[in-house]
Design an enzyme around this catalytic site. Structure first.
Site, PDB file in Angstrom:
ATOM      1  N   GLY A  19      21.396 -63.476   8.591  1.00  7.41           N
ATOM      2  CA  GLY A  19      21.257 -62.511   7.497  1.00  7.41           C
ATOM      3  C   GLY A  19      19.857 -62.478   6.935  1.00  7.41           C
ATOM      4  O   GLY A  19      19.660 -62.426   5.720  1.00  7.41           O
ATOM      5  N   TYR A 169      35.681 -62.876  -2.333  1.00  6.93           N
ATOM      6  CA  TYR A 169      34.399 -63.536  -2.069  1.00  6.93           C
ATOM      7  C   TYR A 169      34.492 -65.014  -2.419  1.00  6.93           C
ATOM      8  O   TYR A 169      34.071 -65.882  -1.640  1.00  6.93           O
ATOM      9  CB  TYR A 169      33.290 -62.864  -2.878  1.00  6.93           C
ATOM     10  CG  TYR A 169      31.933 -63.494  -2.710  1.00  6.93           C
ATOM     11  CD1 TYR A 169      31.215 -63.343  -1.535  1.00  6.93           C
ATOM     12  CD2 TYR A 169      31.361 -64.247  -3.740  1.00  6.93           C
ATOM     13  CE1 TYR A 169      29.957 -63.923  -1.375  1.00  6.93           C
ATOM     14  CE2 TYR A 169      30.114 -64.824  -3.595  1.00  6.93           C
ATOM     15  CZ  TYR A 169      29.414 -64.665  -2.407  1.00  6.93           C
ATOM     16  OH  TYR A 169      28.179 -65.250  -2.262  1.00  6.93           O
TER      17      TYR A 169
END
Length: 292
Positions: A19, A169
């Protein structure tokens, strides 16, 4: 010695960052290049990855691996691409993360945040294990303080049966964090270390939403710290001599913290490991239970 390299365990390492095309991952890559390391950017989108590589190229040796962490087959392909790009791997930084607003299942029938936040680091660790052990590598997991709000359910969380646009999350970050001590035990005789870090509340695109809620969130984020600030604690775990040999720990910024009770259920952690191994199609069992 350059001040930027002071306190490093090794001034010339090969470090992969997932990422890495934006946010904390990009800032981590930039900081590592300034320290003199060779950095491999692992990015899902080739165009954005190439743009990130171009921005960083003037700072040192930086390469791009196009790698998708959204499904089991893609994660394996990413691991193979990393093998081709990195005959040696000294540090693996799991930074890629996802905070979706709705339940989306991938080609495996698994919820996308569960895969990216939890299953991908798990499977990459195992697929790259021989590379990691060959160099007594460090593994750094970018975590989140919100894990304390999570609930890890090996039966429901993988397919998002318990999906919630805010709590998922935290659920998936908790799943991931609970396996850090188990990986530390697995690797204790191989010299590989693994630690997790909450880098602070950082101004990134994670969790962005559309509409009025999204506008409000963007306004709030203006008060949060920059990705460059968030990169500091991650880079410290990746390179600093101060934490050489430290493993299985959780840090908030630069300070080690004991995990909250929600993350200390070893039986649940072993169930999460077994479930992840089943979903990923790998034979690896969790470390044996410790003596009472």
């Amino acid at each position: 010695m350059d001040n930027a390299r002071a306190g490093q365990a090794n001034p010339s390492q090969t470090i992969a960052v997932t990422g890495a095309n934006r946010g904390i991952g990009h800032a981590v890559a930039e900081a590592l290049l300034r320290q003199g390391h060779e950095v491999v950017l692992v990015c899902r989108d080739r165009e954005r990855g190439e743009a990130a590589r171009s921005r960083l190229a003037a700072l040192g040796s930086v390469r791009l691996v196009v790698g998708d962490l959204s499904g089991v087959r893609a994660i394996r392909a990413t691991a193979e691409a990393l093998r081709d790009a990195c005959p040696r791997l000294d540090v693996l930084v799991h930074n890629a993360g996802l905070w979706p607003s709705r339940r989306v299942l991938n080609e495996d029938g698994l919820e996308q945040a569960f895969v990216t936040n939890h299953l991908a680091p798990f499977l990459l660790n195992l697929e790259l294990e021989d590379l990691l052990t060959a160099s007594a590598a460090r593994v750094v997991q970018v975590s989140a303080g919100l894990y304390v709000k999570g609930k890890a359910d090996p039966d429901r969380t993988p397919t998002g049966l318990d999906f919630h646009p805010m709590r998922t999350y935290a659920d998936t970050k908790l799943c991931n964090l609970m396996l850090v001590p188990l990986f530390a035990e697995r690797w204790q005789d191989a010299g590989v270390t693994i630690n997790a870090v909450h880098p602070g509340v950082i101004r990134t695109g994670l969790g962005d939403r559309r509409g009025p809620l999204g506008w409000l969130l963007k306004a709030v984020k203006l008060t949060w710290k920059s990705p460059r600030t968030g990169a500091g604690p991650v880079v410290r775990l990746a390179t600093s001599a101060e934490v050489a040999g430290v493993t299985g720990r959780y840090f908030q910024l630069d300070e080690e913290h004991c995990l909250e009770p929600v993350a200390r259920d070893r039986d649940l952690a072993r169930r999460l490991w077994t479930r992840a191994a089943e979903l990923a199609g790998v034979p690896h069992s969790p470390p044996a239970a410790r003596d009472a």
